[in-house]
Design a protein around this motif. Sequence first.
Motif, PDB file in Angstrom:
ATOM      1  N   UNK A 161       0.845  -1.182   0.000  1.00 35.30           N
ATOM      2  CA  UNK A 161       0.000   0.000   0.000  1.00 35.30           C
ATOM      3  C   UNK A 161       0.880   1.231   0.000  1.00 35.30           C
ATOM      4  N   UNK A 162       0.658   2.115   0.959  1.00 32.47           N
ATOM      5  CA  UNK A 162       1.430   3.357   0.964  1.00 32.47           C
ATOM      6  C   UNK A 162       2.838   3.174   1.530  1.00 32.47           C
TER       7      UNK A 162
ATOM      8  N   UNK B 179      12.785 -15.427  -0.679  1.00 33.94           N
ATOM      9  CA  UNK B 179      12.277 -16.774  -0.445  1.00 33.94           C
ATOM     10  C   UNK B 179      10.946 -17.015  -1.169  1.00 33.94           C
ATOM     11  N   UNK B 180      10.548 -16.073  -1.981  1.00 39.00           N
ATOM     12  CA  UNK B 180       9.337 -16.287  -2.771  1.00 39.00           C
ATOM     13  C   UNK B 180       8.054 -16.121  -1.995  1.00 39.00           C
ATOM     14  N   UNK B 181       8.152 -15.493  -0.840  1.00 35.94           N
ATOM     15  CA  UNK B 181       6.984 -15.323  -0.006  1.00 35.94           C
ATOM     16  C   UNK B 181       6.187 -14.106  -0.473  1.00 35.94           C
ATOM     17  N   UNK B 182       6.919 -13.100  -0.851  1.00 31.17           N
ATOM     18  CA  UNK B 182       6.321 -11.925  -1.475  1.00 31.17           C
ATOM     19  C   UNK B 182       6.891 -11.784  -2.862  1.00 31.17           C
TER      20      UNK B 182
ATOM     21  N   UNK C 209       1.967  -7.331  21.901  1.00 34.08           N
ATOM     22  CA  UNK C 209       0.869  -7.550  20.962  1.00 34.08           C
ATOM     23  C   UNK C 209      -0.254  -8.343  21.597  1.00 34.08           C
TER      24      UNK C 209
ATOM     25  N   UNK D 231      -6.631  -3.053  18.141  1.00 33.80           N
ATOM     26  CA  UNK D 231      -7.683  -2.360  17.399  1.00 33.80           C
ATOM     27  C   UNK D 231      -8.269  -1.171  18.148  1.00 33.80           C
ATOM     28  N   UNK D 232      -7.805  -0.934  19.364  1.00 26.13           N
ATOM     29  CA  UNK D 232      -8.216   0.272  20.080  1.00 26.13           C
ATOM     30  C   UNK D 232      -7.321   1.417  19.656  1.00 26.13           C
TER      31      UNK D 232
ATOM     32  N   UNK E 152      -4.980   3.905  15.673  1.00 21.98           N
ATOM     33  CA  UNK E 152      -5.130   2.620  16.339  1.00 21.98           C
ATOM     34  C   UNK E 152      -3.758   2.035  16.652  1.00 21.98           C
TER      35      UNK E 152
ATOM     36  N   UNK F 290      -2.412  -0.730  16.373  1.00 18.66           N
ATOM     37  CA  UNK F 290      -1.743  -1.594  15.404  1.00 18.66           C
ATOM     38  C   UNK F 290      -0.985  -0.792  14.366  1.00 18.66           C
ATOM     39  N   UNK F 291      -1.275   0.482  14.257  1.00 16.40           N
ATOM     40  CA  UNK F 291      -0.601   1.285  13.254  1.00 16.40           C
ATOM     41  C   UNK F 291       0.676   1.951  13.742  1.00 16.40           C
TER      42      UNK F 291
ATOM     43  N   UNK G  59      -0.425 -14.645   4.894  1.00 12.71           N
ATOM     44  CA  UNK G  59       1.025 -14.771   5.032  1.00 12.71           C
ATOM     45  C   UNK G  59       1.560 -13.795   6.063  1.00 12.71           C
TER      46      UNK G  59
ATOM     47  N   UNK H  15      -7.404   1.660   5.367  1.00 18.33           N
ATOM     48  CA  UNK H  15      -7.141   2.192   4.037  1.00 18.33           C
ATOM     49  C   UNK H  15      -8.393   2.773   3.418  1.00 18.33           C
TER      50      UNK H  15
ATOM     51  N   UNK I  84     -11.565  -8.076  21.241  1.00 16.88           N
ATOM     52  CA  UNK I  84     -10.389  -7.929  20.385  1.00 16.88           C
ATOM     53  C   UNK I  84      -9.276  -8.865  20.820  1.00 16.88           C
TER      54      UNK I  84
ATOM     55  N   UNK J  92      -6.886   3.429  -2.815  1.00 16.45           N
ATOM     56  CA  UNK J  92      -5.458   3.682  -2.716  1.00 16.45           C
ATOM     57  C   UNK J  92      -4.991   4.455  -3.927  1.00 16.45           C
TER      58      UNK J  92
ATOM     59  N   UNK K 189      -2.289   7.222   0.750  1.00 13.76           N
ATOM     60  CA  UNK K 189      -1.772   7.634   2.056  1.00 13.76           C
ATOM     61  C   UNK K 189      -2.693   8.515   2.834  1.00 13.76           C
TER      62      UNK K 189
END
Lengths: 521, 321, 364, 308
Positions: A28-29, A64-67, A358, A365-366, A414, A416-417, B319, C3, C232, C356, C361
């Motif tokens: 994404x960004x 490793x081909x994961x991404x 975590x 998510x809060x 939030x 998580x960010x 993933x 997003x 959560x 996006x 962003x």
Amino acid sequence: MSIINEREERLDPAAPAIELRGISKAFGPVQANSDISMKVQRGTIHGIIGENGAGKSTLMSILYGFYKADKGEILVGGSKTEIPDSQAAIRAGIGMVFQHFKLVENFTVLENVVLGAEEGAMLRPSLAKARKLLTDLAKEYELNVDPEELIENLSVGHQQRVEILKALYRQADILILDEPTGVLTPAEADHLFRILRNLREEGKTIVLITHKLGEIMDVTDTVSVMHHGKMTATVKTKDTSPEELAELMVGRKVLLRVEKGPAKPGKVVLSVKNLHLTDSQGVQRLKGVDLEVRAGEILGIAGVAGNGQSALLEVLGGISEAQGEVSLHGKPLPLSGKGADGLSRREAGIGHVPEDRHRLGLILDFKAWENIGFGYQERSEYNRGPLMDNDALRKDAEGKIERFDVRPPNPELEAKNFSGGNQQKLVLAREMERLPDLLLVGQPTRGVDIGAIEFIHQRIVELRDAGKAILLVSVELDEIMSLSDRIAVMFDGQVMGERLPSETNETELGMLMAGMDGRAA
Amino acid sequence: MDFSTIILLLDSTLRLATPLLLACLAGLFSERAGVLDIGLEGKMLAAAFFSAACAAVTGSVWLGLLAGCGASLFLSVVHGLASITFRGNQLISGVAINFLAAGLTVLIGQNWFSLGGRTPPLAGNARFQSITLPFADTLEPLPLIGPLYHDVLSGHTILVYVGLLAVPLTWWVLFRTRFGLRLRAVGENPGAVDTAGVSVIKLRYGAVLICGILCGLAGAYLATGLSAGFVKDMSAGRGFIALAALIFAKWRPWYALSACLLFGLLDALGNRFQNAELLGIAIPVQFMQALPYILTVVILAGFVGKATPPRAGGAAYVKER
Amino acid sequence: MDRLPKWADILLIPAINLLLALLVSGLVIALIGENPFQAMRIMINGAVGSAYGWGYTLYYATNFIFTGLAVAVAFHARLFNIGGEGQATLGGLGVALVCMMLPWPHWSLALPAAIIGGALFGAAWAAIPAYLQAKRGSHIVITTIMFNFIASALLVYLLVNVLKVPGSMAPETPRFPEGARLPSAFEFAGWLGFTRSAPLNVAFFVAILCCIGVYYLIWRTRLGYEIRAYGWSQPAAVYAGISPYKIIMVSMLISGGLAGLMAVNAVQGEAERLVIDSVQGAGFVGIAVALMGRSHPLGVFLAALLFGMLYQGGAELEFEIPAITKEMVVVIQSLVILFTGALDNMVRLPVERMFLRIGPGKDA
Amino acid sequence: EPGLVIDLGGKFDKSFNESAYTGAQRWVEDTGGSYKETELASEAQREQTMRRMAETGANPVVVLGFANISTLEKIAADYPETMFTIIDGVVDEPNVQSILFSEHEGSFLVGVLAAMASETDTVSFVGGMDVPLISKFACGYAQGVKAQAPDANVIINMTGTTPTAWNDPVKGGELTRSQISQGSDVVYAAAGGTGIGVLQAAADEGIYSIGVDSNQNHLHPGSVLTSMVKRVDNAVYEAFESFEDGNFETGVQVLDLSNDGVAYAVDENNQDLLTEDMIATAEDFKAKIISGEVEVHDYTSDGSCPAF
Ligand SMILES: Nc1ncnc2c1ncn2[C@@H]1O[C@H](COP(=O)(O)OP(=O)(O)OP(=O)(O)O)[C@@H](O)[C@H]1O
Ligand SMILES: Nc1ncnc2c1ncn2[C@@H]1O[C@H](COP(=O)(O)OP(=O)(O)OP(=O)(O)O)[C@@H](O)[C@H]1O
Ligand SMILES: [Mg+2]
Ligand SMILES: [Mg+2]
């Protein structure tokens, strides 16, 4: 081995084992990798360092081909190679050991090793063949594990060996390890490095990601530094120093040692006597722990993960119930039933920075401001009758975010960010700013880059100097040695011994952590 | 209770257990691979309808079976899309599939046959006929073994035997083949499978499709074996009982057989002793009817603590490093 | 999730999902050989084209608000309450007992009592699965499904053997006495054109109050904070001193109580007696309503309205086009659940990608 | 234009609803008229459907089944211009015609036939949902069996206690097999859609069965002994016709053996199964019942049965 022969033919022996050209990858960004080029020579150990979120894991996952990279190409042994998936990476001779092991817990070692690399549709022949190969590999590289043992019964160090065996079983020539020593004892880490050196002797190529500059200096031949998704430097290890690497990483000078004056211990704040804990699976996790922490001192608890330190923190923090005697300022704390929960512990004046931010410390998510009241939701300052006082929470959050330099300073974001280091700062701010009489801190800097480590260490020392008691649990011996005023070593649910940092060394602590009396050795 | 009653009860048990068993094994494949499936009920229902409808039209029960499996497979693919490809909530997808099947079967049935959602009754080759096992008549006079073989084991339709054979087959596939190893691994730790270079998506789809076929057999048995035609809602909660049996069986094939036989026996007992009395007090029929459900709850409350489901169950694979 | 602008998350995506569901439904109607556009017109007209239609649409919506809120509250604690059906059934029992037990002088006294009765019985029926989940870890999805079956057996037993009018054939209670009957839309809003036949009644306002109450509960009270935190992350909730046992029990009791309240509308308000299957699937519809409404009371309200229209429109459709049976509504409903609940990402991912591209962003 | 509200189970239930539907169709054929028809969607939508029918102007409105009693009681007064006919129930309103059937009498006769057809002296009954109406069938049947063969054993089972019991042929089949295992060789099904499973199982296992409501003899010729037909079709036809003719009478009407409201069916599918002796005996009982010489107890009158 047909695969090997085929591979050898394609390879140019003089070419670098891996060459990356202009790799870019965006989520994404977030530009995780931008225009990265790198060469790793055959038969070398190549280190990669960088701040949290610099893009190290992303880069290796692409390899490793994961991404799939957005741009760029990968050359293995001098020839351009498409790596759309892990199968392709394996075919190209690349193996990877992830930070979080990718093992099936209730399978045997053997089953884990053959998984995905079976010989035919029937299982039995594959297993028989693998069993034999495993014994050979074990001899060759000091990789001893019982093939019939279940993974869940193995120590982390052994599990890691299984991961390496998996890669070798697939005939990997290039082995990538992402933060492999985070959970290992010093002895296990040493063993790992011995294995890595053995592998290098055999002509294998190793890429090692770590936050620990000591390890870089110790085992690598070359080291690359990443910053904000870019590869900023690649140097020969013998031509550089930890200080220089730290500066390259963070972009400023970093104190690699903790600055602290001598402790002025006061009255006993926490006293733990004969603490026992048996978990729901019937495993005894604490077998009679005794210890004391005084005001104005940091008691560091060293030990290999899984020897009861986590259980100890959980009991003191009111998460698990236990038997024994625990008192705070001489007043007994209930260990089960009413009053044995996180809220009551906070009422009693205990702050708790859990090991796993975590899973425990935050509700991802809060929003940041909601997390600031987490665990203190019953405090009158956050409440108006049955309703939460959200304005009070927001205001409090703004202050804490500013004082702890949480970035970005936005309480509406939030949790998580925020990056790992900043999440940790949020938790620390919440638990430390109330000046608890006793602060429980677990792994305050796990996976955190050195810039943030410096900040966090300073805060912990400040709290000590304010006359508070601190119980620090960490598997990083460095951290324990440099922060603690006293060190207790836990092994198998018991305290093996106590030492003063000035009077001990890593070797002795390492012996204690392995359950041996250091002095005797 | 005399011997012949017991024999007849067991006979009935086997019949009633078969749809449960097939559905339970279906769920076993799916959940072992980490895909929860409360849509067993709906798949069975859809299969029941299409097998009966196709058998009624073509007069061939085998074509019916094919159509039933096809319908069930279609719903499996929907479930796969929702829970594997689009990483949706597996429970919700299952709920939706149950509704979809309940509605569509009647709607289409009404449209095709104008019988209020029912299919025409099946006769002759449009139904599975009972099979007499070899030597059934020769062995009949033997004490104990004779009646057990002749009256209980022999004389069922082919799908009953398919169900019984599916148990060892499932065991063998899961624990003796490469596919089974990978399937079990993907339900425990899909990350391990992925990094080992095996496609999680394909494996899970594989499991979900097997689940579809087995549900198809279960539904076809309901409509073309156990009865002769489809009526609306004829699965009558059997998919849920099969799920309970699966939990009870701790996701293992042989245990699944016993669990399903137990539920089948309960059902048979309920039919046989409908107006039961206990200590002189008449037990309400409603209680006997609700007994399987009550028992399921009791079993869940009493045993599930010891049964650990596949660890990755219910979660789509994303993933992560 | 970050997003997307909030309006896209709450309105745009559900709208697209709904559209897809209707599209597939239209396909099904076309396959049956009917004209989907005509069907759509009949449905819309029947649902909102007249006071008569509204009287039913809002009546159904009231049911779905209750069951939708029930699912939503439990969902905030990550409990999947599929037992709304059984809880509402028992709620009906509670309401019926209250209404028949005392000679109520006026509905304004009977209503609060019925609310308490319905909520208590519904909550009680949720209590056992909740307890088993909290203490024994029994999967609440399975236990609540089982409790739906058990509830219907229990109710049948009671109706057949205890509550039935002696000598009557039908397993149902006698009609409630005059004093326990709720004013219908005809009585309080006749000037809007509602006729005597409109089943809409004052329970609608109870439902709206419940929406507001649930909003406050979840986003303003400490209990709501704790429920959300637990939902959560359960280990984190324990760390913060929130008792999982308490949260599971309390949120399921509230959930069951809300489901039970549905009976105030359906049993006391409309049927004015307790019949077998007074819930008629509203417990399950609640799942779809909560999903579409993103477990937010406002969303639940709107989704319930939508489903109310679907039900009323569907009834008209069935009446007008004989080839379309009542199962069509079940099909549409299942497609809505499928597209909004399970296949959400099918729409969400492309939409996210689109956003996006237009405004990179934005929230990051 | 008359209206017909088909009850739950649908108009092709091969049983009660289908019979009503047939009656309406026959009326259409005979008179060339047309009527409105709708199917009940669910238990709780009775009121809506009934009102909807009344509001379209249909007259008379025929509703089927006892389950409609309380709803009709509630709404009849709201549509004083509309005439209603309810079958299987009594609603005491000035614009309602209530039609009852003497199912116990018809069941008595098929009970007599069952007793005569049975070689094991054990016969059985599978009911649908456990409601008094079905017990009325069961009780009449049992009395008939006992009247003919006092020592015979009658096994009585109900499929269930919820409306799904009308629609569970699998269960019906299992119940039948269980009854067969207990010796039954004639089974009488009064169970709506479930009955299909009962008749099927009986045919599969080679015993006799007895159908209900509609003439079900054709379902398994040679196995279905007879059917206890309940002339719902006549009732519907009559209601439609009498309204057109202006002869519509409200109040209670009982359709019994005397006016052929209930009967056992004889047609080409079962004429070989019923011997002359059987028919003679049945006709004898029929005459006695009509004359009052034999009184068949009605279960719903007091909730008990002398023959159970
Ligand atoms: N799957 C993903 N989706 C979105 N963003 C991601 C994803 N994976 C990584 N990122 C982002 O890409 C950047 C690089 O992440 P990466 O994990 O490679 O960093 P790292 O150098 O390994 O950090 P650390 O030292 O903490 O392990 C980070 O900003 C991260 O948030
Ligand atoms: N899935 C994601 N989607 C979007 N942004 C992400 C995602 N994951 C991480 N980020 C962003 O990437 C940045 C770095 O996150 P990252 O996960 O690399 O932290 P970290 O330091 O590696 O954490 P840890 O120490 O726990 O490994 C954060 O600012 C965060 O906002
Ligand atoms: Mg990383
Ligand atoms: Mg990291």
